[in-house]
Design an enzyme around this catalytic site. Sequence first.
Site, PDB file in Angstrom:
ATOM      1  N   ASN A 141       1.348  -1.209   0.005  1.00 21.08           N
ATOM      2  CA  ASN A 141      -0.246  -0.341   0.145  1.00 21.08           C
ATOM      3  C   ASN A 141       0.746   0.551  -0.346  1.00 21.08           C
ATOM      4  O   ASN A 141       1.753   1.011   0.010  1.00 21.08           O
ATOM      5  CB  ASN A 141      -0.356   0.049   1.315  1.00 21.08           C
ATOM      6  CG  ASN A 141      -0.190   0.595   2.471  1.00 21.08           C
ATOM      7  OD1 ASN A 141       0.900  -0.156   2.746  1.00 21.08           O
ATOM      8  ND2 ASN A 141      -0.550   1.117   3.363  1.00 21.08           N
ATOM      9  N   GLU A 191       3.419  -0.417   4.888  1.00 19.31           N
ATOM     10  CA  GLU A 191       2.870  -0.798   5.927  1.00 19.31           C
ATOM     11  C   GLU A 191       2.610  -2.252   5.885  1.00 19.31           C
ATOM     12  O   GLU A 191       2.234  -3.166   6.632  1.00 19.31           O
ATOM     13  CB  GLU A 191       2.100  -0.159   7.106  1.00 19.31           C
ATOM     14  CG  GLU A 191       0.535  -0.077   6.621  1.00 19.31           C
ATOM     15  CD  GLU A 191       0.710   1.333   6.629  1.00 19.31           C
ATOM     16  OE1 GLU A 191      -0.466   1.645   5.988  1.00 19.31           O
ATOM     17  OE2 GLU A 191       1.354   1.845   5.865  1.00 19.31           O
ATOM     18  N   CYS A 214       2.387   3.344   1.830  1.00 19.34           N
ATOM     19  CA  CYS A 214       2.959   3.872   3.032  1.00 19.34           C
ATOM     20  C   CYS A 214       3.785   2.260   3.662  1.00 19.34           C
ATOM     21  O   CYS A 214       4.641   3.031   3.873  1.00 19.34           O
ATOM     22  CB  CYS A 214       2.212   4.611   4.130  1.00 19.34           C
ATOM     23  SG  CYS A 214       1.286   6.388   3.874  1.00 19.34           S
TER      24      CYS A 214
END
Length: 488
Positions: free
Chosen positions: A298, A302, A300
């Site tokens: 995704n 994470e 970012c």
Amino acid sequence: MDIAMPAPATKISLCPVQPISQDVLAEKYLKPGETDIEQLYQRVAKALAGAEKSELQQEWEQKFLVNLRAGAIGAGRIMSAGGTDIQATLINCFVQPVGDAIQGTDDEGYPGIYEALREAAETMRRGGGVGYDFSRICPKGAKVKGTHSIASGPCSYINVFDQSCSTVESAGARRGAQMGVLRIDHPDVHEFITAKRTPGRWNNFNVSVGVSDEFITAVQANAPWELVHKAKPGANLLAQGARQRADGLWVYATVPARELWDTIMKSAYDFAEPGILFLDHINEDNNLNYCEDIAATNPCGEQPLPSYGCCDLGPVILTRFVRHPFGFDGLPAFDFEAFEKVVALQVRALDNVLDVTFWPLPQQRDEAMAKRRIGVGFTGMGNTLAMLCLRYDMQEGRAMAARIAQSMRDAAYLASVELAREKGAFPKFEAEPYLAAGTFASRLPEPIKEAIRTHGIRNSHLLSIAPTGTVSLAFADNASNGIEPPFS
């Protein structure tokens, strides 16, 4: 499923809420008619309870409300769109596939570039960010069979996705976020690594290079590295020495592996990108490596996710569980018992999100229903250690951080087992491959693994430490974001 409710958290702040927190709450999260955080919590709790049996919804609404007050918040999409009448997703981010075709699907069934662009636009306008692996797109200079033309390469198409993102306004006046990934053996990887040296290029993208173990071995050995693709090079590249390997892939160029690694490092130092995804380790560690392949994350980073996978996120505010902060009125301590009860209920809340959310694409819904991925996390680790009088950079601080993370892990997995006993395991669950050596689940304590074998588990994945930007501001009184200490 009978869950004892946590005791109300003791107040840890002697100061009024910071103005910036109030401003962000009002700007990002309060809806028309809402004037305070309590009304927002009531809206979200009611929405989450909507997945329960009708005769139990009021009971669960109250339990979720108490848990929200205790610090178990949702990620931004949940807190913003939950319980509203807009057709916006409660899921923060997705990964979506991009094939090597202009439209329709490519020869492996992946959506063509402009079909993928359409899917991404629909996802972003409904409030979700998107990550993509662009490695299937044929390199610059490749021969395009259908039109007898020469390909322009994935970086040129990333320009198109970037412009689309800047044009499409997400639900709730939120601009879409994106992650672009290219494999380290793609012939256009050098252009990808250095793209952000051009001011203004790909402003709506984070970028990461998908790195293999084989490449790292080549770097360590100072060996050559082949840049390859299945697409046949055009005449100019063939004249310059491009050749086909025994495995059928075409070698576009051979470069020193260490030189390519240095280019990544220099770009990361000077421009903060690209990041690196260790894809072999991601796939080995994956609880579902028996039924999916992961090539991107995704926006970012994470959550590594398969095609159409989603991140359904909910951090717990760690500072709420510090007793006697900074040593006032007694020795500072972390209330693990209260924390574990809150985490257990957070699992149920996030599982319910999957059933009450609006899905931008049917493929996203089908993927989520098959695996029921969620991401319980935390925010405020840096502040929590400070309140416990522990240094972030000392062994005692690291040991406490590890203990908190382990406590969250065990509470979440046990809660998901209990949820499976009540509502059923996720459809793709197979006990032996799920717990096979190398997966994250294989490193769980033996009693939890035995419970999974016996009863199954509701959610394939359960943990995710997100950056928690505006939710830490709005709901945690500007606590240190995610796992990070305060900086600047």
